[in-house]
Design an enzyme around this catalytic site. Structure first.
Site, PDB file in Angstrom:
ATOM      1  N   SER A  53       0.860  -1.328  -0.013  1.00  0.00           N
ATOM      2  CA  SER A  53       0.044  -0.055  -0.145  1.00  0.00           C
ATOM      3  C   SER A  53       0.874   1.167  -0.157  1.00  0.00           C
ATOM      4  CB  SER A  53      -0.997  -0.050   1.156  1.00  0.00           C
ATOM      5  OG  SER A  53      -1.783   0.787   0.947  1.00  0.00           O
ATOM      6  N   GLU A  88      -8.754  -5.126  -4.812  1.00  0.00           N
ATOM      7  CA  GLU A  88      -7.935  -4.006  -4.250  1.00  0.00           C
ATOM      8  C   GLU A  88      -9.076  -2.788  -3.817  1.00  0.00           C
ATOM      9  OE1 GLU A  88      -5.123  -3.703  -3.016  1.00  0.00           O
ATOM     10  OE2 GLU A  88      -4.020  -4.953  -4.535  1.00  0.00           O
ATOM     11  N   HIS A 127      -7.593  -5.736  -0.097  1.00  0.00           N
ATOM     12  CA  HIS A 127      -6.533  -5.010   0.312  1.00  0.00           C
ATOM     13  C   HIS A 127      -5.960  -5.360   1.699  1.00  0.00           C
ATOM     14  CE1 HIS A 127      -4.036  -1.612  -0.651  1.00  0.00           C
ATOM     15  NE2 HIS A 127      -4.242  -1.043   0.789  1.00  0.00           N
TER      16      HIS A 127
END
Length: 557
Positions: free
Chosen positions: A216, A340, A460
């Site tokens: 990330s 995601e 995610h």
């Protein structure tokens, strides 16, 4: 990783060490002596852990907003046997619902931790993995159970270093002055790398075999160092997970960042006559005063992030890649998870995207409207084209696929496609190195976020849960044998990449390179990270990232 919240962490915390301290050997570094602690895996394997070593001077007082100053020497033995302070950050950010970190927060937070298997034969050096956590450049700390990398170190037979870096305005405020030049958080990471280069050999690590990796915002940071001239010679390999600096959050212009600085200054009654006046005023404010304004800044699109146009990142990431202005002597691995964007759209519109709702109030028109609304927020002109692309062929009763379409519309723009395009451009504009790609399609039995289920796929952050060995630690308790297998295999692949530049295999499947540089129309090949059928696949992002988004971002094929 964007903000962890899962009930299973309570189980992990319960079994976390509470016994007496067993000291690891004292190590003599270039700054002084360090004593560590022995930590143990469930099977009895022991690790030497040097927890919370200072790598830079405390960035307080006149050092607030400045680039990090290398740590000086100390006398005596420094006890690196406990958690230190996390960098200043909010306890909770909506809509991400992160748990409070398990340590005190302070501006005095520039520490790193070294995780080392017990020494091998004298003179044998291990490869080093250098972890940069995610959290949107607003949250995160190495002193969280989430960033416990013991299984990576032990099962991968590698040294792992985790690094704290400044967040929010402390890490990324830009005032156009030498002492608030932006990117301080990235400079913190860079200073940590320099410390590793100078000292890691004393812990049994090879200073010439360092792999930086992050997820990330951590992946965005890794990408920034890949294109930065200041990173030359500090690392040999890099791994980007679900993030790249060419994303919406990954970097911005100095002008846009300065407007955010003005917003912060005005809300704290500081003069905005000049950047110098702003910095002087903000240094007189308490950390709480700054935090109270900055913690809601994301809702107003005023949160701080890295900038391009200065020494660390001179130009935008894709421009740097296409012009060959990046560290070309490194190997690269990059990848994403299957969905995601799911967590983010579910948190923004729970009444429709909550997976427990079997027949939500959504149809094709509504799905398009959700996507177009998001692109209005992003201030991008192509929301209609994106909405048409992701909803084509869907019917009004395709509830889960419509929700997935909105998730892809968000996630491909923010995380997936910036990562894919970064890796593609790196491969196409470099030679003599190796580039590998992956996509995680196996959803762990217990996800990072408890509401990640049903239509949401692999969310995610789930890749970090798998990579850091939580299914190994809780094998047979909350995780299945498939979870255990992929966790074990990912650790071995990441470690092998750090060791040799190639992840080699997943199960019996050979992991081939991502891009055929000789092809006139190169498409990316990915390792499908699913223990039920590890395989190379070439069509994951052919239409979206390598079709739609290359066109929208004006990237040459």
């Amino acid at each position: 990783m964007f903000f962890i919240k899962s009930i299973y962490l309570l189980v992990v915390l319960f079994i976390y060490e509470t016994h007496c301290i067993n000291y690891a050997p004292v190590v003599t570094t270039r700054n002084g002596q360090v004593r560590g602690i022995i930590k143990t895996l469930d099977d009895g394997t022991e690790l030497y852990v040097y927890d919370g070593i200072p790598y830079a001077e405390p960035p307080i007082g006149n050092l607030r907003f400045r680039k990090p100053v290398p740590i000086g020497n100390w006398s005596g033995v420094y006890d690196a046997v406990k958690y230190r302070q996390s960098c200043i950050q909010p306890d909770k950010l909506e809509p991400d619902n992160n748990i409070p970190e398990e340590s005190i927060k302070s501006e005095d937070c520039l520490f790193l931790t070294v995780w080392s298997p017990l020494p091998k034969t004298c003179g044998t050096k291990r490869p080093v993995l250098y972890w940069i956590y995610g959290g949107g450049f607003e949250t995160g700390t190495i002193f969280s159970i989430v960033n416990d990398v013991r299984y990576v170190a032990a099962m991968g037979d590698v040294i792992v270093v985790t690094v704290n870096y400044r967040l929010g305005p402390w890490g990324f405020l830009y005032a156009g002055t030498d002492d608030a030049a932006g990117n301080m958080g990235l400079y913190d990471q860079l200073e940590g790398m320099r410390w590793v280069k100078k000292n890691i050999e004393f812990f049994g690590g090879d200073p010439n075999l360092v792999t930086i990796f992050g997820e990330s915002a951590g992946g965005m940071s890794v990408g920034a160092h890949v294109v930065s001239p200041l990173g030359a010679g500090l690392f040999r390999r890099a791994i980007l997970q679900s993030g790249a600096p060419n994303s919406y959050l990954g970097s911005e212009s100095r002008e846009k960042s300065y407007n955010k600085t003005l917003y912060l200054a005005r809300n704290l009654n500081c003069s905005t006559e000049s950047g110098r006046a702003i910095v002087d005023c903000l240094r007189l404010k308490t950390a709480d005063q700054i935090l109270n304004i900055s913690k809601t800044a994301r809702k107003d699109s005023k949160s701080f992030e890295p900038i391009f146009g200065e020494d660390l990142m001179p130009v935008q990431a894709l421009d740097a890649l296409q012009k060959g202005q990046f560290n070309q002597d490194i190997d690269l691995m990059y990848g994403t998870v299957s969905q995601e964007g799911a967590l983010f759209v579910e948190s923004l519109f729970p009444n429709v995207f909550d997976p427990s709702i079997p027949k939500p109030k959504i149809n094709v028109v509504a799905a398009k409207q959700y996507i177009q609304f998001l692109y209005m927020v992003f201030k991008e002109p192509y929301g209609g084209e994106v909405a048409d692309f992701y909803t084509r062929g869907l019917a009004d009763t395709d509830y889960d696929r419509l929700r997935q379409a909105v998730g892809y519309g968000f996630g491909d723009y923010n995380m997936a496609c910036p990562t894919v395009v970064f890796g593609r451009e790196f491969a196409l504009h470099s030679q003599g190195n190796r580039v590998y790609a992956f996509r995680v399609t196996h959803p762990p039995t217990i996800p990072v976020f408890p509401n990640c289920k049903g239509w949401m796929g692999v969310c995610h952050g789930d890749d970090v849960l798998l990579l850091f060995g939580f299914p190994i630690r809780l094998r047979g308790i909350t995780f299945t044998e498939s979870d255990y297998q992929i966790s074990r295999d990912m650790i071995q692949a990441w470690a092998e990449f750090a060791r040799t530049g190639s992840p080699s295999k997943m199960g019996s499947a050979n992991w081939s390179e991502a891009i055929d540089r000789q092809s006139d129309s190169p498409y990316t090949k990915y390792m499908d990270l699913n223990p039920n059928n590890y395989s190379m696949v070439s069509d994951y992002y052919k239409e979206s990232c390598e079709g739609l988004w290359l066109k929208l971002w004006n990237v040459k094929k």
